[in-house]
Scaffold this motif. Structure first.
Motif, PDB file in Angstrom:
ATOM      1  N   ASP A  45     -33.426 -60.522  37.195  1.00  0.00           N
ATOM      2  CA  ASP A  45     -32.895 -59.759  36.068  1.00  0.00           C
ATOM      3  C   ASP A  45     -31.684 -58.934  36.520  1.00  0.00           C
ATOM      4  O   ASP A  45     -31.829 -58.033  37.348  1.00  0.00           O
ATOM      5  CB  ASP A  45     -33.981 -58.830  35.516  1.00  0.00           C
ATOM      6  CG  ASP A  45     -33.535 -58.064  34.280  1.00  0.00           C
ATOM      7  OD1 ASP A  45     -32.399 -58.277  33.811  1.00  0.00           O
ATOM      8  OD2 ASP A  45     -34.330 -57.248  33.791  1.00  0.00           O
ATOM      9  N   PRO A  46     -30.503 -59.240  36.009  1.00  0.00           N
ATOM     10  CA  PRO A  46     -29.314 -58.498  36.425  1.00  0.00           C
ATOM     11  C   PRO A  46     -29.413 -56.988  36.170  1.00  0.00           C
ATOM     12  O   PRO A  46     -28.859 -56.194  36.924  1.00  0.00           O
ATOM     13  CB  PRO A  46     -28.181 -59.108  35.595  1.00  0.00           C
ATOM     14  CG  PRO A  46     -28.712 -60.348  35.003  1.00  0.00           C
ATOM     15  CD  PRO A  46     -30.195 -60.277  35.035  1.00  0.00           C
ATOM     16  N   TRP A  47     -30.126 -56.590  35.125  1.00  0.00           N
ATOM     17  CA  TRP A  47     -30.251 -55.152  34.823  1.00  0.00           C
ATOM     18  C   TRP A  47     -30.910 -54.408  35.969  1.00  0.00           C
ATOM     19  O   TRP A  47     -30.560 -53.267  36.247  1.00  0.00           O
ATOM     20  CB  TRP A  47     -31.044 -54.934  33.535  1.00  0.00           C
ATOM     21  CG  TRP A  47     -30.390 -55.459  32.312  1.00  0.00           C
ATOM     22  CD1 TRP A  47     -30.768 -56.560  31.600  1.00  0.00           C
ATOM     23  CD2 TRP A  47     -29.241 -54.940  31.651  1.00  0.00           C
ATOM     24  NE1 TRP A  47     -29.927 -56.753  30.538  1.00  0.00           N
ATOM     25  CE2 TRP A  47     -28.969 -55.764  30.539  1.00  0.00           C
ATOM     26  CE3 TRP A  47     -28.405 -53.848  31.880  1.00  0.00           C
ATOM     27  CZ2 TRP A  47     -27.914 -55.540  29.664  1.00  0.00           C
ATOM     28  CZ3 TRP A  47     -27.349 -53.619  31.014  1.00  0.00           C
ATOM     29  CH2 TRP A  47     -27.112 -54.454  29.922  1.00  0.00           C
ATOM     30  N   GLY A  48     -31.860 -55.033  36.616  1.00  0.00           N
ATOM     31  CA  GLY A  48     -32.570 -54.376  37.699  1.00  0.00           C
ATOM     32  C   GLY A  48     -32.001 -54.666  39.072  1.00  0.00           C
ATOM     33  O   GLY A  48     -32.323 -53.987  40.041  1.00  0.00           O
ATOM     34  N   HIS A  49     -31.142 -55.652  39.177  1.00  0.00           N
ATOM     35  CA  HIS A  49     -30.629 -56.065  40.484  1.00  0.00           C
ATOM     36  C   HIS A  49     -29.345 -55.335  40.884  1.00  0.00           C
ATOM     37  O   HIS A  49     -29.238 -54.848  42.006  1.00  0.00           O
ATOM     38  CB  HIS A  49     -30.390 -57.576  40.508  1.00  0.00           C
ATOM     39  CG  HIS A  49     -29.819 -58.050  41.801  1.00  0.00           C
ATOM     40  ND1 HIS A  49     -30.589 -58.209  42.933  1.00  0.00           N
ATOM     41  CD2 HIS A  49     -28.546 -58.360  42.157  1.00  0.00           C
ATOM     42  CE1 HIS A  49     -29.809 -58.607  43.927  1.00  0.00           C
ATOM     43  NE2 HIS A  49     -28.574 -58.719  43.483  1.00  0.00           N
ATOM     44  N   PHE A  50     -28.373 -55.293  39.983  1.00  0.00           N
ATOM     45  CA  PHE A  50     -27.069 -54.734  40.344  1.00  0.00           C
ATOM     46  C   PHE A  50     -27.104 -53.209  40.217  1.00  0.00           C
ATOM     47  O   PHE A  50     -27.542 -52.682  39.198  1.00  0.00           O
ATOM     48  CB  PHE A  50     -25.974 -55.331  39.453  1.00  0.00           C
ATOM     49  CG  PHE A  50     -25.783 -56.797  39.699  1.00  0.00           C
ATOM     50  CD1 PHE A  50     -25.069 -57.243  40.801  1.00  0.00           C
ATOM     51  CD2 PHE A  50     -26.343 -57.729  38.845  1.00  0.00           C
ATOM     52  CE1 PHE A  50     -24.907 -58.601  41.042  1.00  0.00           C
ATOM     53  CE2 PHE A  50     -26.193 -59.093  39.075  1.00  0.00           C
ATOM     54  CZ  PHE A  50     -25.476 -59.526  40.184  1.00  0.00           C
ATOM     55  N   PRO A  51     -26.631 -52.492  41.237  1.00  0.00           N
ATOM     56  CA  PRO A  51     -26.746 -51.025  41.221  1.00  0.00           C
ATOM     57  C   PRO A  51     -25.798 -50.337  40.237  1.00  0.00           C
ATOM     58  O   PRO A  51     -26.059 -49.208  39.830  1.00  0.00           O
ATOM     59  CB  PRO A  51     -26.429 -50.621  42.659  1.00  0.00           C
ATOM     60  CG  PRO A  51     -25.604 -51.734  43.213  1.00  0.00           C
ATOM     61  CD  PRO A  51     -26.060 -52.985  42.501  1.00  0.00           C
ATOM     62  N   TYR A  52     -24.709 -51.004  39.873  1.00  0.00           N
ATOM     63  CA  TYR A  52     -23.722 -50.407  38.962  1.00  0.00           C
ATOM     64  C   TYR A  52     -23.360 -51.439  37.903  1.00  0.00           C
ATOM     65  O   TYR A  52     -22.881 -52.524  38.231  1.00  0.00           O
ATOM     66  CB  TYR A  52     -22.449 -50.004  39.715  1.00  0.00           C
ATOM     67  CG  TYR A  52     -22.714 -49.167  40.942  1.00  0.00           C
ATOM     68  CD1 TYR A  52     -23.043 -47.819  40.834  1.00  0.00           C
ATOM     69  CD2 TYR A  52     -22.638 -49.737  42.213  1.00  0.00           C
ATOM     70  CE1 TYR A  52     -23.287 -47.056  41.962  1.00  0.00           C
ATOM     71  CE2 TYR A  52     -22.879 -48.982  43.338  1.00  0.00           C
ATOM     72  CZ  TYR A  52     -23.205 -47.645  43.210  1.00  0.00           C
ATOM     73  OH  TYR A  52     -23.454 -46.894  44.332  1.00  0.00           O
ATOM     74  N   LEU A  53     -23.572 -51.076  36.653  1.00  0.00           N
ATOM     75  CA  LEU A  53     -23.264 -51.994  35.555  1.00  0.00           C
ATOM     76  C   LEU A  53     -22.463 -51.280  34.471  1.00  0.00           C
ATOM     77  O   LEU A  53     -22.689 -50.099  34.198  1.00  0.00           O
ATOM     78  CB  LEU A  53     -24.547 -52.544  34.933  1.00  0.00           C
ATOM     79  CG  LEU A  53     -25.322 -53.560  35.755  1.00  0.00           C
ATOM     80  CD1 LEU A  53     -26.686 -53.830  35.120  1.00  0.00           C
ATOM     81  CD2 LEU A  53     -24.539 -54.859  35.887  1.00  0.00           C
TER      82      LEU A  53
END
Length: 193
Positions: A45-53
């Motif tokens: 899940d990109p929402w939980g993986h990338f630290p800055y969105l």
């Protein structure tokens, strides 16, 4: 960290964060999502993986996206052009204005340890609309119901930072800078016939 902006400011925020803070901030949108998912293991899940969105407020306000975002507790949520997420003015209690952006912001305020609302646009003059933003920062600031909403100014001052042109000009004087970023105004009216 989640940055919520109008769609036309996403790339600008990305560039600023890269230039000034050397952060790789990814843009999340229907177009970018597939690319981000290809960088993850299957089912990631990109929402939980990338630290800055960075996400646009109009993409984020969609029910399926709100559901995904609200699964996470965010360290920081920054909403730029925050006047766009204020609750629309209501003349009468019980009317239901269109307010998906406000509902998004309210959810994010509850899911964030630190919540920043940024805008250079003065509020629209409606106390209930302005109070909707303040209430996200601290529910104790606002009391009463429409049309008799009360704002506790002593509490609000702890959450609101307002910079006026005169404040900036004073800072330049204190720093003994000769030039200010503001042009001189000519208030003289001229009539052309």
């Amino acid at each position: 960290v989640l940055f919520v902006t109008p769609a036309n400011l996403r790339e600008q925020w990305q560039d600023i964060m890269r230039h000034f803070f050397h952060l790789d901030v990814r843009i999340m949108s229907s177009r970018h999502r597939r690319k981000l998912e290809r960088e993850l293991l299957a089912g990631g899940d990109p929402w939980g993986h990338f630290p800055y969105l960075i996400v646009s407020m109009d993409y984020a306000k969609q029910p399926h996206v709100i559901q995904q975002i609200s699964q996470y507790d965010w360290d920081v949520v920054v909403i730029d052009e925050a006047h766009n997420v204020a609750k629309p003015h209501q003349n009468v209690l019980g009317t239901k204005p269109f307010m998906q952006r406000w509902e998004l912001a309210k959810i994010l305020a509850d899911k964030a340890k630190h919540f920043l609302l940024l805008t250079a646009t003065p509020h629209n003059g409606y106390r209930d609309s302005y109070a909707s933003l303040l209430k996200m920062l601290n529910p104790d600031i606002v009391s009463g119901q429409i049309p008799d909403i009360k704002i506790d100014k002593s509490l609000a001052r702890r959450h609101v930072c307002q910079r006026r042109r005169s404040d900036i000009q004073e800072w330049f004087k204190e720093a003994q800078q000769e030039e200010t970023p503001f042009p001189k105004r000519n208030h003289k009216e001229e009539f052309i016939m």
